[in-house]
Design a protein around this motif. Structure first.
Motif, PDB file in Angstrom:
ATOM      1  N   PRO A  67       0.815  -1.223   0.000  1.00  0.00           N
ATOM      2  CA  PRO A  67       0.000   0.000   0.000  1.00  0.00           C
ATOM      3  C   PRO A  67       0.850   1.276   0.000  1.00  0.00           C
ATOM      4  CG  PRO A  67      -0.933  -1.608   1.499  1.00  0.00           C
ATOM      5  CD  PRO A  67       0.364  -2.174   1.034  1.00  0.00           C
ATOM      6  N   ALA A  68       1.969   1.228   0.732  1.00  0.00           N
ATOM      7  CA  ALA A  68       2.841   2.410   0.745  1.00  0.00           C
ATOM      8  C   ALA A  68       3.429   2.660  -0.643  1.00  0.00           C
ATOM      9  CB  ALA A  68       3.956   2.222   1.772  1.00  0.00           C
ATOM     10  N   ASP A  69       3.756   1.583  -1.362  1.00  0.00           N
ATOM     11  CA  ASP A  69       4.287   1.742  -2.725  1.00  0.00           C
ATOM     12  C   ASP A  69       3.238   2.364  -3.639  1.00  0.00           C
ATOM     13  OD1 ASP A  69       6.773   0.649  -2.066  1.00  0.00           O
ATOM     14  OD2 ASP A  69       6.053  -1.398  -2.433  1.00  0.00           O
ATOM     15  N   LEU A  70       1.984   1.870  -3.547  1.00  0.00           N
ATOM     16  CA  LEU A  70       0.919   2.438  -4.365  1.00  0.00           C
ATOM     17  C   LEU A  70       0.728   3.927  -4.077  1.00  0.00           C
ATOM     18  CD1 LEU A  70      -1.858  -0.331  -4.376  1.00  0.00           C
ATOM     19  CD2 LEU A  70      -0.490   0.465  -6.312  1.00  0.00           C
ATOM     20  N   HIS A  71       0.777   4.271  -2.809  1.00  0.00           N
ATOM     21  CA  HIS A  71       0.639   5.686  -2.438  1.00  0.00           C
ATOM     22  C   HIS A  71       1.782   6.506  -3.033  1.00  0.00           C
ATOM     23  CE1 HIS A  71       0.331   9.347  -0.146  1.00  0.00           C
ATOM     24  NE2 HIS A  71       1.536   9.142   0.358  1.00  0.00           N
ATOM     25  N   ARG A  72       2.996   6.012  -2.888  1.00  0.00           N
ATOM     26  CA  ARG A  72       4.168   6.756  -3.367  1.00  0.00           C
ATOM     27  C   ARG A  72       4.122   6.948  -4.881  1.00  0.00           C
ATOM     28  NH1 ARG A  72       8.583   4.549  -5.434  1.00  0.00           N
ATOM     29  NH2 ARG A  72       8.100   2.491  -4.537  1.00  0.00           N
ATOM     30  N   SER A  74       1.485   6.695  -6.987  1.00  0.00           N
ATOM     31  CA  SER A  74       0.353   7.519  -7.426  1.00  0.00           C
ATOM     32  C   SER A  74       0.623   8.988  -7.143  1.00  0.00           C
ATOM     33  CB  SER A  74      -0.931   7.059  -6.731  1.00  0.00           C
ATOM     34  OG  SER A  74      -0.817   7.207  -5.319  1.00  0.00           O
ATOM     35  N   ARG A  75       1.288   9.283  -6.013  1.00  0.00           N
ATOM     36  CA  ARG A  75       1.639  10.674  -5.702  1.00  0.00           C
ATOM     37  C   ARG A  75       2.648  11.202  -6.717  1.00  0.00           C
ATOM     38  NH1 ARG A  75      -1.832  13.319  -3.813  1.00  0.00           N
ATOM     39  NH2 ARG A  75      -0.241  14.928  -3.902  1.00  0.00           N
ATOM     40  N   SER A  76       3.554  10.344  -7.127  1.00  0.00           N
ATOM     41  CA  SER A  76       4.545  10.755  -8.119  1.00  0.00           C
ATOM     42  C   SER A  76       3.875  11.085  -9.447  1.00  0.00           C
ATOM     43  CB  SER A  76       5.585   9.646  -8.303  1.00  0.00           C
ATOM     44  OG  SER A  76       6.523   9.989  -9.308  1.00  0.00           O
ATOM     45  N   LEU A  77       2.883  10.275  -9.853  1.00  0.00           N
ATOM     46  CA  LEU A  77       2.154  10.565 -11.085  1.00  0.00           C
ATOM     47  C   LEU A  77       1.403  11.888 -10.990  1.00  0.00           C
ATOM     48  CD1 LEU A  77       0.717   7.023 -11.988  1.00  0.00           C
ATOM     49  CD2 LEU A  77       2.431   8.329 -13.285  1.00  0.00           C
ATOM     50  N   ALA A  78       0.820  12.148  -9.813  1.00  0.00           N
ATOM     51  CA  ALA A  78       0.085  13.404  -9.636  1.00  0.00           C
ATOM     52  C   ALA A  78       1.029  14.601  -9.657  1.00  0.00           C
ATOM     53  CB  ALA A  78      -0.697  13.357  -8.328  1.00  0.00           C
ATOM     54  N   ASP A  79       2.178  14.470  -9.001  1.00  0.00           N
ATOM     55  CA  ASP A  79       3.128  15.579  -8.955  1.00  0.00           C
ATOM     56  C   ASP A  79       3.738  15.869 -10.317  1.00  0.00           C
ATOM     57  OD1 ASP A  79       2.773  15.994  -6.243  1.00  0.00           O
ATOM     58  OD2 ASP A  79       4.282  14.507  -5.711  1.00  0.00           O
ATOM     59  N   GLU A 136       7.221   9.927   0.066  1.00  0.00           N
ATOM     60  CA  GLU A 136       8.283   9.505   0.981  1.00  0.00           C
ATOM     61  C   GLU A 136       9.655   9.788   0.387  1.00  0.00           C
ATOM     62  OE1 GLU A 136       9.652   8.249   4.540  1.00  0.00           O
ATOM     63  OE2 GLU A 136       7.542   8.481   3.952  1.00  0.00           O
ATOM     64  N   ASP A 137       9.755   9.684  -0.931  1.00  0.00           N
ATOM     65  CA  ASP A 137      11.041   9.983  -1.577  1.00  0.00           C
ATOM     66  C   ASP A 137      11.445  11.431  -1.350  1.00  0.00           C
ATOM     67  OD1 ASP A 137      11.157   7.414  -2.462  1.00  0.00           O
ATOM     68  OD2 ASP A 137      10.389   7.859  -4.470  1.00  0.00           O
ATOM     69  N   LEU A 138      10.474  12.342  -1.414  1.00  0.00           N
ATOM     70  CA  LEU A 138      10.788  13.757  -1.197  1.00  0.00           C
ATOM     71  C   LEU A 138      11.228  14.014   0.238  1.00  0.00           C
ATOM     72  CD1 LEU A 138      10.904  16.686  -2.073  1.00  0.00           C
ATOM     73  CD2 LEU A 138       8.450  16.876  -1.618  1.00  0.00           C
ATOM     74  N   LEU A 139      10.565  13.396   1.193  1.00  0.00           N
ATOM     75  CA  LEU A 139      10.943  13.573   2.603  1.00  0.00           C
ATOM     76  C   LEU A 139      12.363  13.064   2.849  1.00  0.00           C
ATOM     77  CD1 LEU A 139       7.601  12.504   4.325  1.00  0.00           C
ATOM     78  CD2 LEU A 139       8.441  14.823   3.944  1.00  0.00           C
ATOM     79  N   GLN A 140      12.693  11.923   2.244  1.00  0.00           N
ATOM     80  CA  GLN A 140      14.051  11.404   2.390  1.00  0.00           C
ATOM     81  C   GLN A 140      15.066  12.305   1.697  1.00  0.00           C
ATOM     82  OE1 GLN A 140      14.099   7.352   1.063  1.00  0.00           O
ATOM     83  NE2 GLN A 140      12.621   6.653   2.611  1.00  0.00           N
TER      84      GLN A 140
END
Length: 376
Positions: A67-72, A74-79, A136-140
């Motif tokens: 689920p965390a991967d799907l969130h990450r 999908s957020r990348s596609l939106a951004d 999560e990639d951006l936070l890291q």
């Protein structure tokens, strides 16, 4: 031979060119989401076709992601402006509400063969959703490249969403805007902390500055008068203000300044050339008794004369430049006088033994009591 195949499931299909443009994971997820429009009825709103797909359904289609991967992803596609989202993060919600970032096409009129070809459609920019969150990639990335704590970055999210939703401006890259917002907030906080540290350890020296309580107690225990300390503060402030920058250790510098000035003051008072009256608690310096000791004059004898000496000169209300010298003169006079009396008494006893009848005292008792020649 077994009927099982080494490829038991339908293979995933994605565009290599698209993967090179937006990323492999993004291309895979986008291909799956785009295929859903052929089997599900979208909801049209704001010029876009929206679909709602269950998280569990996507996880079954893409079992190698969490689920965390799907969130990450999908957020990348939106951004990146590829899709629009209207749902909370997938790791906390069971449904993904999305739309491909392609406005619905209106029916096109018949084009004449000689007309120029239509311009390719521009990819639209979406507004910031109220439940937007950074990847999560951006936070890291913020933590590794800019040393920005994760919690600090998340604390800026509410202000970021409120600001951009209030402005109502669309954007293709909200993650990039959020990164700039967090970095700017972090630098501003660093500057505020540096300024606070500077003020704490290098305070502004104004006319209201006063030494700390500990510094004041140290100076008072050293015998410095409180009035002397208060009178020295304006001079100390003026000195450091004219130098432009106050020292970090203001209290230590002030203690050092007071000790030097107090030593000069007491030294000048002890060796002043200006006449002054004797005080009630006046005491001779230790040097006085050293001198008397060299003259073989008993110290107890000298101290016994001190009350009479002080009373006489306070009653006379006279001023002299050196009371030590006056006291030395006083003690030596009485010491010599006592020895003359003792010698005279000894001579008188010898005269009586040889039947001498002359007077041996140089002066009468009344003369001794009224003699103040030692004070001249």
């Amino acid at each position: 031979m077994s009927d099982a195949s080494i490829v038991p499931e339908q293979p995933l299909v994605f565009s290599p060119g698209l993967a090179a443009t937006i990323g492999l994971e993004e291309a895979i997820l986008l291909q799956q989401l785009g295929a859903l429009f052929a089997h599900r009825q979208p909801r049209h709103s704001d010029g876009f076709a929206w679909l709602a797909v269950e998280r569990d359904f996507l996880l079954r289609q893409l079992p190698f992601w969490s689920p965390a991967d799907l969130h990450r992803i999908s957020r990348s596609l939106a951004d990146k402006g590829v899709i629009l989202l209207q749902s909370p993060p997938l790791h906390s919600h069971g449904e993904l509400v999305f739309a491909l970032n392609e406005p619905l096409r209106k029916p096109q009129p018949q084009r004449h063969p000689l007309d120029p070809p239509p311009a390719p459609p521009r990819r639209g920019a979406g507004q910031l959703p109220p439940n937007w969150s950074p990847s999560e990639d951006l936070l890291q990335l913020l933590a590794l490249n800019h040393n920005i704590p994760r919690q600090f970055a998340l604390d800026q999210l509410e202000d970021f969403i409120f600001y951009w939703r209030e402005r109502g401006e669309p954007s293709h890259a909200w993650e990039n805007k959020y990164r700039q917002h967090v970095i700017s907030s972090w630098r501003r906080q660093q500057q505020l902390e540096a300024e606070a540290f500077r003020i704490e350890h290098n305070p502004e020296l104004d006319n209201h500055w006063r030494p700390s309580r500990d510094a004041l107690e140290i100076m008072l225990r050293s015998g410095v008068e409180r009035e002397f300390i208060d009178e020295a503060i304006p001079e100390f402030i003026l000195y450091w203000r004219e130098r432009g920058t106050a020292p970090k250790e203001l209290n230590s510098k002030f203690i050092q300044h007071i000790r030097i000035q107090w030593a000069k003051y007491t030294s000048s008072m002890n060796h002043s050339t200006e006449p002054r009256r004797i005080s009630e608690d006046w005491q001779p310096d230790a040097d006085v008794f050293d001198i008397l000791r060299l003259s073989h004059i008993d110290e107890d004898f000298a101290r016994g004369l001190l009350p009479e000496f002080i009373i006489y000169w306070r009653d006379s209300n006279q001023a002299h430049t050196s009371w030590n010298s006056k006291f030395l003169q006083h003690v030596k006079f009485h010491w010599a006088k006592q020895h003359r009396i003792e010698q005279a008494g000894h001579s008188h006893d010898q005269g009586q033994g040889s039947h001498r009848t002359g007077r041996t005292r140089d002066s009468s008792l009344a003369d001794d009591l009224s003699d103040t020649s030692w004070a001249d």
